[in-house]
Scaffold this active site. Structure first.
Site, PDB file in Angstrom:
ATOM      1  N   SER A  66       0.857  -1.191   0.000  1.00  0.00           N
ATOM      2  CA  SER A  66       0.000   0.000   0.000  1.00  0.00           C
ATOM      3  C   SER A  66       0.886   1.231   0.000  1.00  0.00           C
ATOM      4  CB  SER A  66      -0.893  -0.010   1.250  1.00  0.00           C
ATOM      5  OG  SER A  66      -1.532   1.247   1.400  1.00  0.00           O
ATOM      6  N   ALA A 111       4.391   4.027   3.185  1.00  0.00           N
ATOM      7  CA  ALA A 111       3.917   2.825   2.490  1.00  0.00           C
ATOM      8  C   ALA A 111       4.043   1.642   3.443  1.00  0.00           C
ATOM      9  CB  ALA A 111       4.760   2.564   1.241  1.00  0.00           C
ATOM     10  N   LYS A 112       3.501   0.513   3.074  1.00  0.00           N
ATOM     11  CA  LYS A 112       3.732  -0.725   3.833  1.00  0.00           C
ATOM     12  C   LYS A 112       3.371  -1.894   2.943  1.00  0.00           C
ATOM     13  CE  LYS A 112       4.606  -1.590   8.232  1.00  0.00           C
ATOM     14  NZ  LYS A 112       5.423  -0.643   8.947  1.00  0.00           N
ATOM     15  N   GLY A 113       4.068  -3.013   3.140  1.00  0.00           N
ATOM     16  CA  GLY A 113       3.758  -4.219   2.381  1.00  0.00           C
ATOM     17  C   GLY A 113       3.658  -5.408   3.316  1.00  0.00           C
ATOM     18  N   ASP A 152      10.072  -5.286   8.613  1.00  0.00           N
ATOM     19  CA  ASP A 152       9.001  -5.109   9.595  1.00  0.00           C
ATOM     20  C   ASP A 152       8.867  -6.462  10.312  1.00  0.00           C
ATOM     21  OD1 ASP A 152       6.869  -2.902  10.277  1.00  0.00           O
ATOM     22  OD2 ASP A 152       5.722  -4.743  10.222  1.00  0.00           O
TER      23      ASP A 152
END
Ligand code: GLU
Length: 424
Positions: A66, A111-113, A152
């Site tokens: 995202s 952002a993050k995945g 993460d």
């Protein structure tokens, strides 16, 4: 039935993010459309990765990235491997990254995945194929000026190195700044591994100072003993506080005279959990840990660790959020009534992304810093962000520090967007 009710009652992290933004927007001069924009990701990539497993079958894995906002710089944020990853979770985490980079004022977006996977169930070779397959799909939308992933939950240097290698091979470039959290020989930065825990304790130190409380001799409980939790425990112990309790997903341990963080870390590495360490006064549950009468509580596990119900039992004076989203909005309300000072995740754990920023700067300059320089610059950034938050807290009389941090961070994003104008 009990389990079903728990699942149903679980807060949706994306709704939590939105209510945090609404609370801050009440203090800002902002239109409805502008607020809508600040509450939603700009772009979401959703994937089904097909990867050959060791038994020759084809495994299928849902994955996301995202990209929430790039007004202040390239999208930035980690990649998590966890069975609980969902579209809404990744959306929330990408929003938190946006306001995290803004409160510490580094020129990056959010952002993050994530991949829906329990990495413990796969071999290293399988994890490498899964990670490289994800990197192939990410390739068109990442890059050192587009989107820069990082570690993460359940990912680290190994996965970052694989992604860097996949990207550089396909692009035929040497571009270490496409990803951060790499190991030192692959272009990583000194101090990156410790950075999240370091900001958690620096923020706690500033909060104690603000309250006129002494950190020396203070009692501390740490929920979660991954990278952020264990480094926080180690550094707060070095600052003279006493870590009386720690936990992981198997449960917790309590020792009034204090635990040695490094010893517990070795036990967890060798035997799988902190609960294997038995020279303690008492074995405790995670919930018991969260409600201990300590000076400082560090939730360092996952979202929603403390909801409104548990919050009524919390006895800590200060909470420094090492995890992203460990408190629900309901918990925030209870804790502000009870005068528990909560240092929000977007500031407390921002050390990770701040040193990622330093890593990216070093990669682009091909010039590397000493650990001492990294730690000094990190401290300066965290202290300044803390002061900015306190100033907004006192000026706007916000309900809590979280809303104050969002007031500052949202204003910075609004400024860069409105000053840039809009391209039709
Ligand atoms: N995953 C970390 C966070 O949630 C670090 C992100 C980064 O370094 O980009 O802040």
């Amino acid at each position: 039935m009990g389990e079903l009710l728990t699942v149903m009652a679980e807060e949706n992290p994306f709704e939590s993010l939105q209510s945090q933004l609404d609370a801050a927007a009440a203090h800002l001069d902002i239109g409805d459309d502008e607020l809508t924009r600040l509450k939603h990701p700009q772009r979401i990539l959703e994937l089904n990765l097909s990867v050959e497993l060791d038994d020759d079958s084809i495994g299928s894995f849902r994955a996301f990235r995202s990209q929430f906002n790039d007004d202040r710089g390239p999208y930035k944020g980690g990649i998590r491997y966890h069975p609980g990853v969902s579209r809404d979770e990744v959306k929330a985490l990408s929003g938190w990254m946006t306001y995290k980079t803004a409160i510490v004022d580094i020129p990056l977006g959010g952002a993050k995945g994530g991949i829906v996977i329990d990495p413990a169930e796969y071999s290293e070779a399988e994890l490498e194929r899964i990670t490289r397959s994800y990197a192939v799909e990410l390739r068109p939308i990442i890059g050192e000026d587009q989107d820069i992933p990082a570690p993460d939950v359940n990912t680290g240097q190994r996965e970052m190195n694989w992604i860097k290698d996949t990207y550089e091979t396909l692009e035929n470039v040497t571009e270490p700044g496409v990803i951060t959290g790499k190991d030192l020989d692959s272009g990583g930065s000194e101090g990156r591994v410790e950075a999240t825990g370091r900001s958690v304790v620096l923020a706690a130190r500033e909060a104690f100072d603000y309250l006129g409380k002494d950190l020396e001799g203070a009692t501390v409980a740490v929920q979660g003993y991954g990278n952020a939790g264990w480094i926080s425990a180690k550094l707060i112990d070095e600052m003279g506080a006493t870590v009386v309790a720690v936990s992981d997903s198997s449960g917790g341990i309590y020792r009034e005279a204090g635990l040695d963080p490094a010893t517990i870390k070795d036990v967890k590495r060798d035997q799988g959990s902190v609960v294997e360490y038995t020279a303690v006064d008492e074995m405790i549950t995670n919930e018991e840990l969260l409600t201990l009468d300590v000076d400082l509580l560090i939730p360092a596990a996952l979202e929603n660790a403390i909801d409104a119900e548990i919050a009524t039992e919390v006895s800590a004076d200060v909470i420094s959020e090492a995890a992203n989203g460990p408190l629900t909005p309901g918990a925030d309300e209870v804790l502000e009534d009870e005068d528990v000072l909560v240092i929000p995740d977007i500031l407390a754990n921002a050390g990770g992304v701040t040193v990622s920023y330093f890593e990216w700067v070093q990669n682009r300059q091909r010039f590397y810093w000493s650990e001492e320089r990294v730690n000094e610059e990190l401290e300066a950034i965290i202290v300044e962000a803390f002061d900015d938050m306190i100033e907004a807290y006192e000026e706007n009389d916000t309900a809590n520090l979280r809303t104050a941090a969002y007031v500052v961070a949202m204003q910075r994003v609004i400024n860069s967007y409105s000053e840039g104008g809009n391209w039709p």
